[in-house]
Structures are given as C-alpha cells and as structure tokens.
Design an enzyme around this catalytic site. Sequence first.
Site, PDB file in Angstrom:
ATOM      1  N   THR A  57      -6.626  18.427   1.405  1.00  0.00           N
ATOM      2  CA  THR A  57      -6.097  17.693   0.247  1.00  0.00           C
ATOM      3  C   THR A  57      -7.100  17.772  -0.899  1.00  0.00           C
ATOM      4  O   THR A  57      -8.276  17.449  -0.717  1.00  0.00           O
ATOM      5  CB  THR A  57      -5.809  16.230   0.624  1.00  0.00           C
ATOM      6  N   ARG A  80      -4.477   1.687  -7.729  1.00  0.00           N
ATOM      7  CA  ARG A  80      -3.183   1.049  -7.440  1.00  0.00           C
ATOM      8  C   ARG A  80      -3.425  -0.452  -7.455  1.00  0.00           C
ATOM      9  O   ARG A  80      -4.158  -0.987  -6.617  1.00  0.00           O
ATOM     10  CB  ARG A  80      -2.666   1.518  -6.080  1.00  0.00           C
ATOM     11  N   LYS A 133      -3.193  21.101  -0.204  1.00  0.00           N
ATOM     12  CA  LYS A 133      -2.261  20.022  -0.572  1.00  0.00           C
ATOM     13  C   LYS A 133      -2.696  19.348  -1.870  1.00  0.00           C
ATOM     14  O   LYS A 133      -3.859  18.941  -1.998  1.00  0.00           O
ATOM     15  CB  LYS A 133      -2.218  18.981   0.557  1.00  0.00           C
ATOM     16  N   SER A 186      -3.663  12.278   9.102  1.00  0.00           N
ATOM     17  CA  SER A 186      -4.618  12.079   8.003  1.00  0.00           C
ATOM     18  C   SER A 186      -6.042  11.846   8.512  1.00  0.00           C
ATOM     19  O   SER A 186      -6.249  11.249   9.562  1.00  0.00           O
ATOM     20  CB  SER A 186      -4.178  10.851   7.191  1.00  0.00           C
ATOM     21  N   TYR A 194       0.851  -1.204   0.000  1.00  0.00           N
ATOM     22  CA  TYR A 194       0.000   0.000   0.000  1.00  0.00           C
ATOM     23  C   TYR A 194       0.887   1.255   0.000  1.00  0.00           C
ATOM     24  O   TYR A 194       0.620   2.221  -0.714  1.00  0.00           O
ATOM     25  CB  TYR A 194      -0.911  -0.026   1.230  1.00  0.00           C
ATOM     26  N   ARG A 216       0.493   8.647  -6.572  1.00  0.00           N
ATOM     27  CA  ARG A 216      -0.580   7.692  -6.294  1.00  0.00           C
ATOM     28  C   ARG A 216      -1.883   8.070  -6.975  1.00  0.00           C
ATOM     29  O   ARG A 216      -2.854   7.341  -6.906  1.00  0.00           O
ATOM     30  CB  ARG A 216      -0.820   7.604  -4.781  1.00  0.00           C
ATOM     31  N   GLN A 257      -5.085  16.883   8.398  1.00  0.00           N
ATOM     32  CA  GLN A 257      -5.377  16.818   6.960  1.00  0.00           C
ATOM     33  C   GLN A 257      -6.822  16.403   6.744  1.00  0.00           C
ATOM     34  O   GLN A 257      -7.274  15.385   7.277  1.00  0.00           O
ATOM     35  CB  GLN A 257      -4.439  15.822   6.271  1.00  0.00           C
ATOM     36  N   TYR A 265      -9.896  15.321   4.161  1.00  0.00           N
ATOM     37  CA  TYR A 265     -10.483  14.934   2.885  1.00  0.00           C
ATOM     38  C   TYR A 265     -11.916  15.446   2.898  1.00  0.00           C
ATOM     39  O   TYR A 265     -12.646  15.218   3.871  1.00  0.00           O
ATOM     40  CB  TYR A 265     -10.499  13.412   2.721  1.00  0.00           C
ATOM     41  N   HIS A 316       0.697  13.594  -4.786  1.00  0.00           N
ATOM     42  CA  HIS A 316       0.253  12.551  -3.872  1.00  0.00           C
ATOM     43  C   HIS A 316       1.208  11.346  -3.891  1.00  0.00           C
ATOM     44  O   HIS A 316       0.795  10.193  -3.792  1.00  0.00           O
ATOM     45  CB  HIS A 316      -1.169  12.105  -4.221  1.00  0.00           C
TER      46      HIS A 316
HETATM   47  C1  FNR Z   1      -0.384   9.081   1.270  1.00  0.00           C
HETATM   48  N1  FNR Z   1      -0.731  10.406   1.065  1.00  0.00           N
HETATM   49  C2  FNR Z   1      -1.845  10.934   1.677  1.00  0.00           C
HETATM   50  N2  FNR Z   1      -2.150  12.249   1.543  1.00  0.00           N
HETATM   51  C3  FNR Z   1      -3.201  12.791   2.172  1.00  0.00           C
HETATM   52  O1  FNR Z   1      -3.440  13.983   2.035  1.00  0.00           O
HETATM   53  N3  FNR Z   1      -3.998  12.003   2.951  1.00  0.00           N
HETATM   54  C4  FNR Z   1      -3.780  10.672   3.123  1.00  0.00           C
HETATM   55  O2  FNR Z   1      -4.502  10.003   3.838  1.00  0.00           O
HETATM   56  C5  FNR Z   1      -2.678  10.103   2.444  1.00  0.00           C
HETATM   57  N4  FNR Z   1      -2.419   8.773   2.534  1.00  0.00           N
HETATM   58  C6  FNR Z   1      -1.254   8.246   1.999  1.00  0.00           C
HETATM   59  C7  FNR Z   1      -0.926   6.921   2.220  1.00  0.00           C
HETATM   60  C8  FNR Z   1       0.289   6.426   1.758  1.00  0.00           C
HETATM   61  C9  FNR Z   1       0.668   5.009   2.043  1.00  0.00           C
HETATM   62  C10 FNR Z   1       1.176   7.260   1.044  1.00  0.00           C
HETATM   63  C11 FNR Z   1       2.501   6.755   0.554  1.00  0.00           C
HETATM   64  C12 FNR Z   1       0.837   8.558   0.804  1.00  0.00           C
HETATM   65  C13 FNR Z   1       0.179  11.290   0.320  1.00  0.00           C
HETATM   66  C14 FNR Z   1       1.239  11.857   1.244  1.00  0.00           C
HETATM   67  O3  FNR Z   1       0.685  12.794   2.128  1.00  0.00           O
HETATM   68  C15 FNR Z   1       2.349  12.574   0.464  1.00  0.00           C
HETATM   69  O4  FNR Z   1       1.777  13.468  -0.436  1.00  0.00           O
HETATM   70  C16 FNR Z   1       3.236  11.574  -0.294  1.00  0.00           C
HETATM   71  O5  FNR Z   1       3.523  10.452   0.502  1.00  0.00           O
HETATM   72  C17 FNR Z   1       4.524  12.248  -0.699  1.00  0.00           C
HETATM   73  O6  FNR Z   1       5.317  11.410  -1.456  1.00  0.00           O
HETATM   74  P1  FNR Z   1       6.517  10.526  -0.856  1.00  0.00           P
HETATM   75  O7  FNR Z   1       7.267  11.379   0.142  1.00  0.00           O
HETATM   76  O8  FNR Z   1       5.882   9.358  -0.183  1.00  0.00           O
HETATM   77  O9  FNR Z   1       7.292  10.160  -2.063  1.00  0.00           O
END
Ligand code: FNR
Length: 387
Positions: free
Chosen positions: A156, A165, A252, A107, A25, A279, A128, A130, A276
């Site tokens: 976000t 994914r 964000k 989150s 994940y 993702r 954060q 949603y 993100h």
């Molecule tokens: C996230 N990200 C994310 N962002 C957000 O606003 N709410 C969320 O719940 C989540 N959940 C989440 C889960 C996982 C497993 C990942 C890897 C990422 C995005 C996160 O805040 C951030 O933008 C990215 O992780 C940045 O990229 P890097 O540092 O992981 O490369």
Amino acid sequence: MPVITNIDDLKRLHKRRAPRMFYDYAESGSWTEQTFRENTSDFDQIRFRQRVAVDMTNRSTVAPLLSQDYAMPVALAPVGLTGMQNADGEIKAARAAEKFSVPYCLSTMSICSIEDVRAHTDAPFWFQLYVMRDEEFVDNIIGRAKNAGCSALVVTVDLQILGQRHKDLKNGLSAPPKLTPSTLLDLSTKWAWGLEMLGTHRRTFRNIVGHAKSVKNMNSLHSWTAEQFDPALNWDTIARLKEKWGGKVIIKGILDPEDAKKAVEIGADAIIVSNHGGRQLDGALSSIRMLPSIVEAVGGQIEIHLDSGIRSGQDVLKALAMGADGVMIGRAYIYGLGAMGEKGVTTALDIIHRELDTTMALCGKRDVTSIDRDILLVPEGFEGRWS
Ligand code: FNR
C-alpha cells in the site's frame, strides 16, 4: 431477524451491533468526506444498456486474478482492526473468502496475525504491507508472509501519512477500546460483541506487538504507528521490496496514470486503483472516474484492480466494464462481518455475486470475462475536464 437483501441492510446491523468507535472507524472518510461520498455517487452516474432475447443460460462469473481462477473477480480488501468489528474478524473473513473462492487480503494492521490466519485457513491469502521505517520489522514481516505461503504481497503506497478522520479522534479510537464513561455506555448496548470479545485472546495488533522491538504493549503501539510509517517511501524502495519478496506484487493506492506507469516500470504484477476508500486525500477524484485514464496508460501490460465505493454487484460490473480486471471490496464485507461475523461476510459475498450475475444477464452477457464498455451508458465527460 430482519430479512437481508442488500449491503445496506448489513450496514444497518453493523451499526447496531459493533461499538460506535469501530463502526465510525469504518464509515469515515478524511476531512470533508467529499471523496468518500463521490466514490459511491460516481458509480450511480453510470447506467446499463438493457438487452433482450439473448440466450442467458449457462452464465459464468468465474474469472482469473493473477493467473488463478476465482468464483468472481472480487477480493476482500485489507482492513485494519477487522478483529475489532467482530471477535477474530480476520480469521472469519478469510474463511468466508476461502469457502466462496475469492481472495482474502490480510492487513499489516490486523488484530489476528499472519500466523493466526494461516492456522485457520487452507487457501493461500494475500498479505498487505505498510512500509515502516523499521527495516528489520519490514524484512521480518515479509519473511513471515512468505512462511505462511501468502500468494501475493500487496504494497500500500497511499498511506505513509495518515489522512485525518475526525470521528476517530473524537471517539478516542483504540484497540481494545479504552473504558471511558462514554465507551462503557456504548458497550452496555453491545453485549453480544463484548461477550465474543471476552472469549478471544486476539484483541491487539498481533502482527506488530511482539514482532517490532519497541512495541511491548498497546500504549507504546500508538506512538509507534504514528512514528513508524515511512514518509520517505519511493519507487526504489518499492522495487527493493519486490526483490526481497520474490513473488507476485500488487501496488495498492494508484490514482494517477503517471504513477500507474511507474508501477509497470518496476515490474509490478498488478495495481489497485484506489483512494483508500476516501480515507486519505480528500478532494481526490473517485477511483471509477480515474480508471479509464489509468487503463489507457497501462495499455494491458499488467492487471488493473479497482476499489473504493463498491457496494453492489452492479458496481462490480460497472468497474469491469470500464476496464478493471478485478475489484476489491472493503466496507461492503466489513458491514457483513460487523453484522453477523463469518455468516455476514458470506452474505455480503452472496449478495454481490447475485447482483453481478443477474445484471450481467439483463445486459445480455453470459461470461464475466467478456464484459466490456459496450454494456454501459456513461455520461459524456464522465471523467471530467480537469486542468
Ligand atoms: C481500510 N483500507 C486499508 N487499506 C490498506 O491497505 N491497509 C489497511 O490496513 C486498511 N485499513 C482500512 C480500514 C478501514 C476501516 C477501511 C474502510 C479501509 C482501505 C481498503 O483496503 C480499501 O482500499 C477500501 O476499503 C476500499 O473502499 P470501500 O470498498 O470501503 O469503499
């Protein structure tokens, strides 16, 4: 115990210790994962200028984010299901951030609730949001974040519809994991994770279960999540939420100069340039490639943070030199958490801090707030010519 010297070491341990569905994940991007890969490989294209015989004593990585000084301008990004990578993960990460003096962002999709994290930390954290269709739930969660003294609301805006994914679908991702034969087989090699998880009662989405009307248990939560993220989200809604919150707001998920200008218009205090972590929209450019045009569009009116792809203190320095005021790390600390709980998050922060400090020195700089593009060698046409 292996000697841990870099973030990749933590990633290997995370893979070994956390159930596969949660490691996958974290370590996934959407569809072909092109954007996920380029988030990191684009950082590699940028190089440093080595400078010598410059006084390197008394260096400082202290920098302000939203008017508050931190040990370094690096925040822990909001990561859903953090408490599934390691029991009580959000509390552990928030504690590590507090001790290190960097911001922690919780989150909406966390396992530990806002109240859980509040009860186990002293420093105010960021929350954060949603944006859901259920307005009552949104009002309520904003109120809960206010009551908990959260110092910023991070809205976000790049995940109103979920990017696919593949691994999550194939693994049947859920929290807690459903006990299928393949999960049981995997868990049979992850005893320490299982024992810690049995020792906590925090195993579902505790910001949501018991707070959103229709959600009484995990089964209905899944359909609720799919149905509830509001695809009609627009700038008017964001402006209204800002009013409701009444405090500092960070937007964000900005990846385009036009959207950055909109965020300035509605009076946001900061934006996070982000895709993100690769993702969501596969095929989008990396955050670091989009940063310069966004910096230009914002023209210094509000703070610009960046995330997606940061795996070292060198990446942090590159982002700052390209014009970011601060950065967020997601996976880099999640690897640490999955590897060794709170200690692993602290290790990740230590590693990144050391890399940032040493690189700064070798570039002939002593103060992180004075970093500019002068320390970099950026390939010509790095931003690319796209039409
Ligand atoms: C996230 N990200 C994310 N962002 C957000 O606003 N709410 C969320 O719940 C989540 N959940 C989440 C889960 C996982 C497993 C990942 C890897 C990422 C995005 C996160 O805040 C951030 O933008 C990215 O992780 C940045 O990229 P890097 O540092 O992981 O490369």
